[in-house]
Design an enzyme around this catalytic site. Sequence first.
Site, PDB file in Angstrom:
ATOM      1  CG  ASP A 150      -2.092  -0.978   1.025  1.00 31.25           C
ATOM      2  OD1 ASP A 150      -2.663  -1.009  -0.072  1.00 31.25           O
ATOM      3  OD2 ASP A 150      -2.399  -1.711   1.972  1.00 31.25           O
ATOM      4  CG  ASP A 153      -7.736  -3.196  -3.318  1.00 37.45           C
ATOM      5  OD1 ASP A 153      -8.177  -4.136  -3.983  1.00 37.45           O
ATOM      6  OD2 ASP A 153      -8.190  -2.873  -2.217  1.00 37.45           O
TER       7      ASP A 153
HETATM    8  N1  GLY Z   1      -7.379  -0.962  -0.489  1.00 34.62           N
HETATM    9  C1  GLY Z   1      -8.246  -1.390   0.530  1.00 34.62           C
HETATM   10  C2  GLY Z   1      -9.662  -1.063   0.294  1.00 34.62           C
HETATM   11  O1  GLY Z   1     -10.024  -0.552  -0.747  1.00 34.62           O
HETATM   12  O2  GLY Z   1     -10.449  -1.325   1.167  1.00 34.62           O
END
Ligand code: GLY
Length: 412
Positions: A120, A190
Amino acid sequence: MKSKAIYYSLFVFSFSLFLLASCSDKNNDDGFIEDNIRFAAQQTEYMLSHVCTTDTFINPRTLNDDGSIRGIGIYDWCSGFFAGTLWQLYELTGDEKWHSFAERYTTALAPVQFYTDNHDVGFMMGDSYGQGRRILAGDTGFGYGPQGSDFYKEVLINTARSLCKRYVPEAGVIRSWGRIGGQQVSVIIDNMMNLELLFEASRLSGDDSFRQIAITHADNTLKNHFRPDGSCYHVLEYDAATGRVLSKHTNQGYADESAWSRGQSWAVYGFTLMYRYTRDKKYLDQALRTFAFLRDHPDRTDDLVPWWDMDAPAGTGSKEEERDASAAAILSSALYELATYVSPRQRRELRTYADRLLTALASPAYRAEVGTNGGFLLRHSVGSKPHHAEVDVPLCYADYYFLEALIRKMRL
Ligand code: GLY
């Protein structure tokens, strides 16, 4: 003679309608943007009066059940969004006060540049250091700002190096979760959002390897993550040694075969940015296919703000399921960019859709009253319904993408 007069009257009538429509569009747009900037500034001042004072420094993520603000540490995947919101307010208002708050929240994240425990970091550092760098340079394009040397640039390149430590060459993907070296490689849709960091790091450093990793990851995601109808799975498990896909499932969606809405938004946004950096049409086509899936879904909502999962059964018919404002904000922002890459006819469609999403989010149904909602801009997002976590709450990333969409609309 008579028919000539009729044609002439029709022409004058249509032209007047056209002028009227253009003027009223323009007036509405002007008022809309100003009103939302004013609101966001007032509401974020209210937020800051709780989270950033002489003896408090909280990085806000959402609200707890008792209405208190849930703060997060620097290694939370959401740690860069509030800094990004402050940078965007600086861009929207030019008021130096936002600059100093934005810098404070951004520099607090410096240790994240060496963090390798999840994927992330693209969100965490791109939305803080990346946005900051672009805005400080007065750059109105996409990306992290011009060449040159500065502390922010070094941080971003270091962060890209950290992210690439999670790359698994045999599988051709960046590992989203789990420890480096594990036999199973989890990749979530994501993860596409982290690729911007890699393209920008290549541009800023001259090291093409970041870019190559981003392209390989995107190609494998394109090949494996999508269904024939254009929607995507949430999570794929790859075998680290062979790259074979072991399973396709969900973590935050309703079911393995359902379409988790925020995941669809990440896909549209992620493949749009792939097209930005490569001009490879296959990425543009995928972004458009996933958008078309949402647009044509039989269970689409009347205000277009999607159900938290497009296929959650309670979303059908008259039964109300939670909608996810964050998915709408991300999609709206993505569509404003996507609209710059397509034909004039498609551009109109994408912009109209993005406008409708943004208008819905800015309506009292989603936008908070100043002085309420803990200072968050939007209400009604869903973090993870299957985990009973953050259901129908404000979320810092919904606010961040709401402002990004507003800025993109303003520039267009
Ligand atoms: N990237 C985590 C979410 O969208 O919840």
